[in-house]
Write a protein that holds these residues in place. Sequence first.
Motif, PDB file in Angstrom:
ATOM      1  N   VAL A  90       0.835  -1.197   0.000  1.00 36.77           N
ATOM      2  CA  VAL A  90       0.000   0.000   0.000  1.00 36.77           C
ATOM      3  C   VAL A  90       0.875   1.254   0.000  1.00 36.77           C
ATOM      4  N   CYS A  91       1.923   1.261   0.813  1.00 34.43           N
ATOM      5  CA  CYS A  91       2.836   2.403   0.865  1.00 34.43           C
ATOM      6  C   CYS A  91       3.517   2.622  -0.485  1.00 34.43           C
ATOM      7  N   GLN A  92       3.925   1.549  -1.133  1.00 31.39           N
ATOM      8  CA  GLN A  92       4.556   1.666  -2.442  1.00 31.39           C
ATOM      9  C   GLN A  92       3.567   2.176  -3.486  1.00 31.39           C
ATOM     10  N   TYR A  93       2.331   1.723  -3.413  1.00 29.68           N
ATOM     11  CA  TYR A  93       1.317   2.141  -4.381  1.00 29.68           C
ATOM     12  C   TYR A  93       1.074   3.651  -4.303  1.00 29.68           C
ATOM     13  N   PHE A  94       0.963   4.190  -3.077  1.00 31.30           N
ATOM     14  CA  PHE A  94       0.687   5.610  -2.898  1.00 31.30           C
ATOM     15  C   PHE A  94       1.954   6.460  -2.772  1.00 31.30           C
TER      16      PHE A  94
ATOM     17  N   ARG B  76      -1.738   6.886   9.985  1.00 30.92           N
ATOM     18  CA  ARG B  76      -2.721   7.954  10.171  1.00 30.92           C
ATOM     19  C   ARG B  76      -3.998   7.667   9.397  1.00 30.92           C
ATOM     20  N   TRP B  77      -3.850   7.212   8.145  1.00 25.22           N
ATOM     21  CA  TRP B  77      -5.021   6.900   7.316  1.00 25.22           C
ATOM     22  C   TRP B  77      -5.853   5.795   7.961  1.00 25.22           C
TER      23      TRP B  77
ATOM     24  N   HIS C 218       4.929   7.149   3.342  1.00 24.38           N
ATOM     25  CA  HIS C 218       5.651   6.532   4.442  1.00 24.38           C
ATOM     26  C   HIS C 218       4.658   5.730   5.292  1.00 24.38           C
ATOM     27  N   GLU C 219       5.164   4.769   6.030  1.00 20.63           N
ATOM     28  CA  GLU C 219       4.293   3.950   6.886  1.00 20.63           C
ATOM     29  C   GLU C 219       3.552   4.782   7.930  1.00 20.63           C
TER      30      GLU C 219
END
Length: 87
Positions: free
Chosen positions: A46-50, A59-60, A53-54
Amino acid sequence: MNDILMLQSTKEELVEEIKNSIIEEIKILFERNKTEDDHLLTRKEVCQYFHIHESTLNRWTKSGKLKGRYVGNKIYYKSSEVYKLPD
């Protein structure tokens, strides 16, 4: 053996019938693909897609922007929910 049945119809009626048949088949394929493509993504994916940073992903998740799902002690995200969010 398949029987061939000839009915009198206009060219427009035939085109409409073919169009409706194709649309129905596309809907079936779309629904099948939607369920098959709905898999779980790791936090890293997910971090790579957007390109985030973790800590942003944390936060999301806490704010409810993305819903995490725990499998054991690891958290995953449904791909269908991730891909719906704007970049």
